[in-house]
Design a protein around this motif. Structure first.
Motif, PDB file in Angstrom:
ATOM      1  N   GLU A  16     -20.418   7.326  -5.637  1.00  0.00           N
ATOM      2  CA  GLU A  16     -19.063   7.670  -5.206  1.00  0.00           C
ATOM      3  C   GLU A  16     -18.294   6.420  -4.752  1.00  0.00           C
ATOM      4  O   GLU A  16     -17.103   6.250  -5.058  1.00  0.00           O
ATOM      5  N   THR A  72     -14.870   5.164  -6.344  1.00  0.00           N
ATOM      6  CA  THR A  72     -13.679   5.031  -5.489  1.00  0.00           C
ATOM      7  C   THR A  72     -13.069   3.639  -5.620  1.00  0.00           C
ATOM      8  O   THR A  72     -11.850   3.481  -5.535  1.00  0.00           O
ATOM      9  N   LYS A 114      -9.540  -1.566  -4.362  1.00  0.00           N
ATOM     10  CA  LYS A 114     -10.092  -1.100  -5.630  1.00  0.00           C
ATOM     11  C   LYS A 114     -10.300  -2.246  -6.622  1.00  0.00           C
ATOM     12  O   LYS A 114      -9.800  -2.203  -7.752  1.00  0.00           O
TER      13      LYS A 114
END
Ligand SMILES: Nc1nc2c(ncn2[C@@H]2O[C@H](COP(=O)(O)OP(=O)(O)OP(=O)(O)O)[C@@H](O)[C@H]2O)c(=O)[nH]1
Length: 390
Positions: free
Chosen positions: A127, A131, A348
């Motif tokens: 995850e 993300t 990110k």
């Protein structure tokens, strides 16, 4: 009797004189009394003038001093800046990267350091990678590799975990990709770089920063403002060019971008420039419209030179939306490199991995701030180390 007569004569004479006086006083047409003369102004002592001034020689006219002309404002040419060379910039800007990316790295290190790595922990690791925009396929590949390696290792020291993660991230970023910008001259002919991308991604800013960085590396640069749909873009580019002494070729607002690109290349050739950078308009109205526009720009340039580099500018903060835009551009034009902007403003950073994988094109430049020298050649190792926060 004689006394009385004398008195009568005297009274008569006095009466006559009084009547005459009254007549003279009130006769018609008598002028009013002259106004009282104002007192004369006091005279100042005579001012001593310089010799020749104000003297009235015989036959000579008065010489007045020549009127003093107001001084013309001195317009100095804009000062040309000397930008620093591009080498080592990513190291200099590493703290910006660390600030935005290290939470992601720290999270991964913490998860991988746990004594027991059960399925829940692996899900969390997965995850965390998703993300950070690493992308589904690279995430799965990484998790699989990490699982195998962790099993082999058994118990792990923090250094071992860090080394393991560094290896995996670096493998995904792929240090073997050729990230050199194609900016070598062809004999007398300049290299041509086409900058494409959606408006708002930092395209014009990146074009300006790139010009600056190439000037810092000793190159002579000509800029083409082929984003004729936005007058401000040409003005912006002009400012970037003026600051480093690079010529900027622009056309009328709403004019033909291909014609500006052609003129820019012609100027680059006549000025014996090393590199011509053409900023294009990235209107994503329709795919065919975009294809026509960029296709024409490229074709027209190729009448005079070759397009050596097609840089796609991508905003790292736009995530999957940005990826979709990138795909459309990749279908329309042969992209040779990616300039990833605003990497200082998002956690990110995994987008480096996913965009390279999706487009099969290396990230060559990264934007790490709003300053004029905040564009750096991408260095995979510095990037991964900044994520892991060493
Ligand atoms: N923090 C940060 N800001 C950036 C970066 N690159 C560009 N910007 C800023 O983003 C702001 C908006 O830029 P854009 O709206 O994309 O404007 P532009 O550069 O003219 O781009 P175009 O619209 O494509 O011509 C400007 O203030 C830029 O300085 C970067 O790498 N980091």
């Amino acid at each position: 009797m004689d006394g009385y007569l004398g008195v009568i004569v005297i009274v008569a004479v006095v009466a006559l004189l009084a009547a005459g006086g009254l007549f003279l006083l009130f006769r018609p047409g008598r002028k009013a009394a002259p106004p009282v003369k104002p007192p004369e102004a006091p005279t100042l002592p005579e001012e001593k003038l310089p010799p020749g001034v104000g003297e009235e020689d015989e036959g000579a006219t008065t010489t007045l001093p020549p009127p003093v002309k107001p001084a013309e404002p001195v317009v100095l040419p804009p000062e040309i800046e000397k930008p620093p060379p591009s080498a080592g910039r990513m190291v200099r800007l590493r703290s910006r990267l660390a600030r935005s990316q290290s939470a992601f790295g720290r999270g991964l290190l913490e998860l991988l350091s746990r004594d027991r790595l059960d399925d829940d922990v692996w899900d969390e690791i997965e995850e965390s990678l998703i993300t950070a925009d690493v992308g589904v396929a690279p995430t799965q590949a990484m998790v699989e590799e990490l699982r195998t390696k962790v099993k082999v290792l058994g118990s792990r020291t923090p250094d071992e975990v860090r080394k393991l993660l560094r290896e995996q991230l670096l493998a995904q970023v792929n240090p073997d990709l050729d990230r050199t910008l194609h900016i070598q001259k062809h004999g007398e002919r300049p290299a041509v770089v086409l900058v494409v991308g959606v408006n708002g991604t930092g395209k014009t800013t990146t074009t300006g920063k790139l010009a600056r960085s190439l000037v810092g590396d000793g190159k002579k640069v000509v800029l083409g403002a082929a984003d004729t749909f936005r007058a401000a873009a040409a003005d912006q580019l002009q400012t970037w060019g003026d600051r480093v002494g690079a010529d900027v070729v622009r056309g009328p607002e709403g004019g033909d971008p291909a014609s500006v690109a052609f003129d820019a290349v012609a100027k680059g050739m006549s000025e014996k420039a090393d590199v011509v950078i053409v900023d294009t308009a990235g209107r994503l109205h329709t795919k065919t419209g975009l294809m026509d526009e960029l296709g024409k720009v490229k074709r027209v340039i190729e009448k005079k030179a070759t397009v050596d580099e097609v840089l796609l500018v991508l905003d790292a903060t736009t995530g999957q939306n940005g990826m979709r835009q990138a795909q459309v551009f990749a279908e329309v034009v042969n992209i040779t490199g990616i300039a990833l902007t605003k990497l200082d403003g998002t956690a990110k950073g995994g987008i480096v991995i996913s965009v390279q994988r999706e487009l099969g094109v290396p990230v060559k430049l990264v934007g790490l701030g709003e300053g004029p020298d905040d564009l750096a050649p991408f260095d995979p190792e510095v990037f991964v180390d900044a994520i892991l926060g060493d």
